[in-house]
Write a protein that holds these residues in place. Structure first.
Motif, PDB file in Angstrom:
ATOM      1  N   LEU A   1      27.855  68.470  50.262  1.00  0.00           N
ATOM      2  CA  LEU A   1      27.870  67.411  51.458  1.00  0.00           C
ATOM      3  C   LEU A   1      28.541  66.207  51.375  1.00  0.00           C
ATOM      4  CD1 LEU A   1      23.772  67.924  51.749  1.00  0.00           C
ATOM      5  CD2 LEU A   1      25.765  68.627  53.403  1.00  0.00           C
ATOM      6  N   ALA A   2      29.111  65.970  50.211  1.00  0.00           N
ATOM      7  CA  ALA A   2      29.587  64.755  50.106  1.00  0.00           C
ATOM      8  C   ALA A   2      31.223  65.054  50.846  1.00  0.00           C
ATOM      9  CB  ALA A   2      30.128  64.580  48.681  1.00  0.00           C
ATOM     10  N   GLU A   3      31.627  66.318  50.633  1.00  0.00           N
ATOM     11  CA  GLU A   3      33.007  66.739  51.237  1.00  0.00           C
ATOM     12  C   GLU A   3      32.606  66.717  52.485  1.00  0.00           C
ATOM     13  OE1 GLU A   3      34.877  70.338  50.086  1.00  0.00           O
ATOM     14  OE2 GLU A   3      34.471  69.793  47.828  1.00  0.00           O
ATOM     15  N   TYR A   4      31.682  67.296  53.024  1.00  0.00           N
ATOM     16  CA  TYR A   4      31.357  67.771  54.579  1.00  0.00           C
ATOM     17  C   TYR A   4      31.415  66.336  55.463  1.00  0.00           C
ATOM     18  CZ  TYR A   4      28.998  69.489  58.680  1.00  0.00           C
ATOM     19  OH  TYR A   4      28.686  69.597  60.084  1.00  0.00           O
ATOM     20  N   PHE A   5      30.711  65.255  54.821  1.00  0.00           N
ATOM     21  CA  PHE A   5      30.558  64.010  55.453  1.00  0.00           C
ATOM     22  C   PHE A   5      31.660  62.876  55.007  1.00  0.00           C
ATOM     23  CE2 PHE A   5      26.036  65.602  55.655  1.00  0.00           C
ATOM     24  CZ  PHE A   5      25.834  65.546  56.796  1.00  0.00           C
ATOM     25  N   LYS A   6      32.555  63.278  54.203  1.00  0.00           N
ATOM     26  CA  LYS A   6      33.599  62.578  53.595  1.00  0.00           C
ATOM     27  C   LYS A   6      32.981  61.154  53.297  1.00  0.00           C
ATOM     28  CE  LYS A   6      36.934  64.524  56.888  1.00  0.00           C
ATOM     29  NZ  LYS A   6      36.124  65.572  57.173  1.00  0.00           N
ATOM     30  N   VAL A   7      32.004  61.288  52.144  1.00  0.00           N
ATOM     31  CA  VAL A   7      31.582  60.105  51.439  1.00  0.00           C
ATOM     32  C   VAL A   7      31.648  60.729  49.677  1.00  0.00           C
ATOM     33  CG1 VAL A   7      30.111  59.507  53.141  1.00  0.00           C
ATOM     34  CG2 VAL A   7      29.081  60.771  51.557  1.00  0.00           C
ATOM     35  N   LYS A   8      31.325  59.536  49.235  1.00  0.00           N
ATOM     36  CA  LYS A   8      31.377  59.751  47.693  1.00  0.00           C
ATOM     37  C   LYS A   8      30.148  60.298  47.499  1.00  0.00           C
ATOM     38  CE  LYS A   8      34.508  55.970  46.296  1.00  0.00           C
ATOM     39  NZ  LYS A   8      34.499  54.917  45.697  1.00  0.00           N
ATOM     40  N   LYS A   9      29.915  61.166  46.054  1.00  0.00           N
ATOM     41  CA  LYS A   9      28.760  61.885  45.867  1.00  0.00           C
ATOM     42  C   LYS A   9      27.463  60.784  45.473  1.00  0.00           C
ATOM     43  CE  LYS A   9      31.250  64.163  42.681  1.00  0.00           C
ATOM     44  NZ  LYS A   9      31.155  65.054  41.542  1.00  0.00           N
TER      45      LYS A   9
END
Length: 72
Positions: free
Chosen positions: A44-52
């Motif tokens: 989900l961090a990759e999907y939303f382009k945010v840090k874990k």
């Protein structure tokens, strides 16, 4: 933002599928010792382009249906 997520562990590949009112996330990780939850946060961090560390499981830590909070 809070999102409803349905998790399918032990899938053949990691994939995020958007449905009407939730995300369906296929994970290759097994639901043992929190491995699926850890993989879910990474995907989900990759999907939303945010840090874990910006993604939190609010509800459903041990269920397939979860509510996830994503901080921008």
């Amino acid at each position: 933002m809070q999102i409803r997520v349905r998790v399918i562990p032990n899938a053949k590949k990691n994939e995020v599928v958007k449905e009407e009112n939730r995300l369906k996330v296929y994970l290759t990780a097994p639901p043992i010792a929190g491995k699926a939850n850890k993989a879910l946060i990474e995907i989900l961090a990759e999907y939303f382009k945010v840090k874990k560390n910006r993604i939190t499981i609010i509800h459903g830590e041990k269920n397939r249906d979860k509510i996830i909070e994503v901080l921008s």
